[in-house]
Design an enzyme around this catalytic site. Structure first.
Site, PDB file in Angstrom:
ATOM      1  N   ASP A  51     -25.670  -0.334  -3.132  1.00  0.00           N
ATOM      2  CA  ASP A  51     -27.040   0.174  -3.220  1.00  0.00           C
ATOM      3  C   ASP A  51     -27.103   1.659  -2.868  1.00  0.00           C
ATOM      4  O   ASP A  51     -27.886   2.417  -3.464  1.00  0.00           O
ATOM      5  CB  ASP A  51     -27.961  -0.605  -2.278  1.00  0.00           C
ATOM      6  N   HIS A 100      -8.391   2.281  -5.857  1.00  0.00           N
ATOM      7  CA  HIS A 100      -7.611   1.379  -5.011  1.00  0.00           C
ATOM      8  C   HIS A 100      -6.131   1.688  -5.148  1.00  0.00           C
ATOM      9  O   HIS A 100      -5.641   1.958  -6.250  1.00  0.00           O
ATOM     10  CB  HIS A 100      -7.848  -0.083  -5.408  1.00  0.00           C
ATOM     11  N   LEU A 101      -5.447   1.596  -4.028  1.00  0.00           N
ATOM     12  CA  LEU A 101      -3.995   1.761  -4.036  1.00  0.00           C
ATOM     13  C   LEU A 101      -3.328   0.625  -4.808  1.00  0.00           C
ATOM     14  O   LEU A 101      -2.461   0.834  -5.650  1.00  0.00           O
ATOM     15  CB  LEU A 101      -3.477   1.778  -2.595  1.00  0.00           C
ATOM     16  N   SER A 102      -3.722  -0.605  -4.486  1.00  0.00           N
ATOM     17  CA  SER A 102      -3.148  -1.790  -5.130  1.00  0.00           C
ATOM     18  C   SER A 102      -3.985  -2.163  -6.356  1.00  0.00           C
ATOM     19  O   SER A 102      -5.125  -1.715  -6.498  1.00  0.00           O
ATOM     20  CB  SER A 102      -3.122  -2.956  -4.136  1.00  0.00           C
ATOM     21  N   TYR A 115       0.797  -1.231   0.000  1.00  0.00           N
ATOM     22  CA  TYR A 115       0.000   0.000   0.000  1.00  0.00           C
ATOM     23  C   TYR A 115       0.832   1.286   0.000  1.00  0.00           C
ATOM     24  O   TYR A 115       0.265   2.377  -0.030  1.00  0.00           O
ATOM     25  CB  TYR A 115      -0.949  -0.007   1.208  1.00  0.00           C
TER      26      TYR A 115
END
Ligand code: CA2
Length: 142
Positions: free
Chosen positions: A84, A97-99, A22
């Protein structure tokens, strides 16, 4: 224009463990980068982190923002309820997302969130957030 930025569970731990996955930036560092990028784009960001699914849903339902940038953390792979909520408010959203979740364990390769988003940015470390913000601002301006 205002963008709601949501960081999901455990992202408050960034910079303290698993830097090989991360990165070494803390959440405060990433938030400062977001604030700088938002200023250069001429928008404002309303940034929150929560470890609680219901709190993230409340923030989505109650926002007066024009778009949502969300790293749902582990809820990416489990949460019909967050999906939802995003679908329900009808605001353009970008998942980040970091990864690169698609290059990781099979259970991370599915996202409940991405079908209700205009796009997903994954795998560029902290820069994923800036790329996602830029893409979202362009989408809201269209
Ligand atoms: O790559 C990402 O941004 C993730 O959303 C991060 C989540 C993970 O569950 C997703 O599959 C992908 C995990 C965030 C936890 O972050 C930590 C940071 C430092 C130490 C422990 C956890």
């Amino acid at each position: 224009m205002k963008i709601l930025v949501l960081h999901g569970p455990n992202l408050n731990l960034l910079g303290q463990r698993e830097p090989e996955i991360y990165g070494s930036m803390t959440l405060a560092d990433i938030n400062q980068k977001l604030l700088n990028k938002a200023e250069s784009l001429g928008v404002t960001v309303d940034i929150h982190q929560s470890n609680h699914e219901g709190e993230l849903i409340d923030l989505i339902q109650q926002t007066d923002a024009d778009g949502i940038l969300i790293n749902p953390g582990g809820y990416t792979h489990t949460s019909v309820a967050i999906r939802d909520a995003i679908s329900g408010v009808g605001l353009p959203a970008v998942e980040c997302h970091l990864s690169n979740i698609h290059a990781r364990e099979p259970f991370r390769q599915h996202s409940y969130i991405s079908p209700v988003c205009v796009g997903q940015v994954s795998g560029f470390g902290w820069r994923s957030y800036l790329l996602a913000l830029e893409g979202l601002v362009h989408r809201v301006n269209e």
